[in-house]
Enzyme design. Structure first.
Site, short mmCIF file in Angstrom:
data_model
loop_
_atom_site.label_atom_id
_atom_site.label_comp_id
_atom_site.label_asym_id
_atom_site.label_seq_id
_atom_site.Cartn_x
_atom_site.Cartn_y
_atom_site.Cartn_z
N GLU A 119 0.83 -1.20 0.00
CA GLU A 119 0.00 0.00 0.00
C GLU A 119 0.87 1.25 0.00
OE1 GLU A 119 -3.08 -0.17 -0.57
OE2 GLU A 119 -3.91 -1.99 0.32
N HIS A 214 -12.67 -3.77 3.68
CA HIS A 214 -11.22 -4.03 3.67
C HIS A 214 -10.57 -3.63 5.00
CE1 HIS A 214 -7.05 -3.29 1.58
NE2 HIS A 214 -6.94 -3.78 2.79
O1 2HA Z 1 -0.33 -5.15 3.39
O2 2HA Z 1 -3.32 -4.92 4.21
O3 2HA Z 1 -4.11 -3.71 2.03
C1 2HA Z 1 -1.44 -5.95 3.27
C2 2HA Z 1 -2.66 -5.12 3.22
C3 2HA Z 1 -3.05 -4.57 1.92
ZN ZN Z 2 -5.25 -4.07 3.91
#
Ligand code: 2HA
Ligand code: ZN
Length: 269
Positions: A119, A214
């Site tokens: 990310e 998420h």
């Molecule tokens: O790094 O959480 O969004 C793993 C994550 C990706």
């Molecule tokens: Zn994540």
């Protein structure tokens, strides 16, 4: 083993704080496998010797031009690394990166060539945005809190400020210590530039941003503060869910009680 943290107490302290928070994320059950990531802007504690040290990677493109980040240094969790490992061995599971003069690539300057988080585009975009608006925030956190992510599976909670007002009303601390509330970003591909751009749009109004189905992102002056905001919101979510599982809709603090808190604590919203 020799480490760039040797004889650098200020840098070592920053890395130790990240390690401490990484341990909390694992203990909370918010960081399965490699889930979540942390970046902190450590430019202020980089000395000349470290600045001139030979990098241990070739330049790696960010995929985006981030003009505020020229010559900045960040400590980042490594991609595919576990929070529980970062907490015990931060320099094996995290990396220091140096943003080059082109503002669109970086090199790794660390003990080991650990590649930064998947990310990175979101994280660096957030730092770029924060510096650009003159903020003193240095930390960005992304994690997967079970209760808060579960709530994003209900469309009613995705409407603007519905979740903010609900979570604020569960316990006064949340109103006081997460005073700008919670922004919402509709589902987007993890690691994408779209997700990064949508996140910084929400940061104009909020310190904490939910990514639908998420996870959550928080920014703060330091990593402990960013963690505390997510922890406080999660506490509120748990109070809500506990009341619901006891079979009733929790009453929540009244608008008058909220108003009193806003006035007495001098809150921004
Ligand atoms: O790094 O959480 O969004 C793993 C994550 C990706
Ligand atoms: Zn994540």
């Amino acid at each position: 083993m020799k480490s760039i943290l040797d004889n650098r107490p200020l840098l070592a302290k920053q890395v130790a704080e990240v390690a401490e928070v990484a341990g909390y994320l694992w203990q909370k059950g918010w960081a399965e496998r490699n889930g979540g990531n942390i970046t902190i802007n450590i430019t202020a504690v980089i000395d000349d010797e470290l600045r001139q040290m030979r990098p241990i990677s070739e330049p790696i493109p960010i995929g985006k031009v981030l003009p505020q980040l020229k010559d900045c240094f960040f400590f980042c969790k490594g991609t595919n690394k576990r929070m529980r490992d970062l907490s015990r061995q931060p320099m094996e599971n995290g990396a220091v990166i140096h943003i080059l003069d082109d503002c669109s690539s970086y090199v790794i300057v660390a003990d080991k060539p650990v590649k930064p988080t998947s990310e990175l585009s979101s994280h660096l975009s957030m730092h770029n945005y924060l510096i650009g608006k003159g903020s003193n925030y240095k930390a960005a956190l992304h994690t997967h809190p079970i209760d808060l992510v579960a709530m994003t599976h209900h469309p009613a909670f995705l409407e603007k400020d519905v979740l903010t007002n609900l979570l604020w009303s569960m316990i006064p601390e949340t109103r006081a210590f997460c005073p700008r509330g919670l922004g919402i970003v509709p589902y987007k591909l993890p690691g994408s530039f779209d997700l990064a751009d949508a996140t910084i749009r929400e940061l104009a109004e909020y310190d904490v941003v939910m990514w639908e189905k998420h996870g959550i992102c928080a920014v703060g002056e330091n990593i402990m503060e960013a963690f505390d905001m997510v922890d406080t919101l999660s506490k509120s979510a748990q109070i809500y869910l506990t009341a619901k599982s006891m079979g009733f809709e929790p009453q929540g603090t009244t608008p008058e009680q909220m108003k009193e808190l806003k006035e007495v604590f001098g809150l921004p919203k």
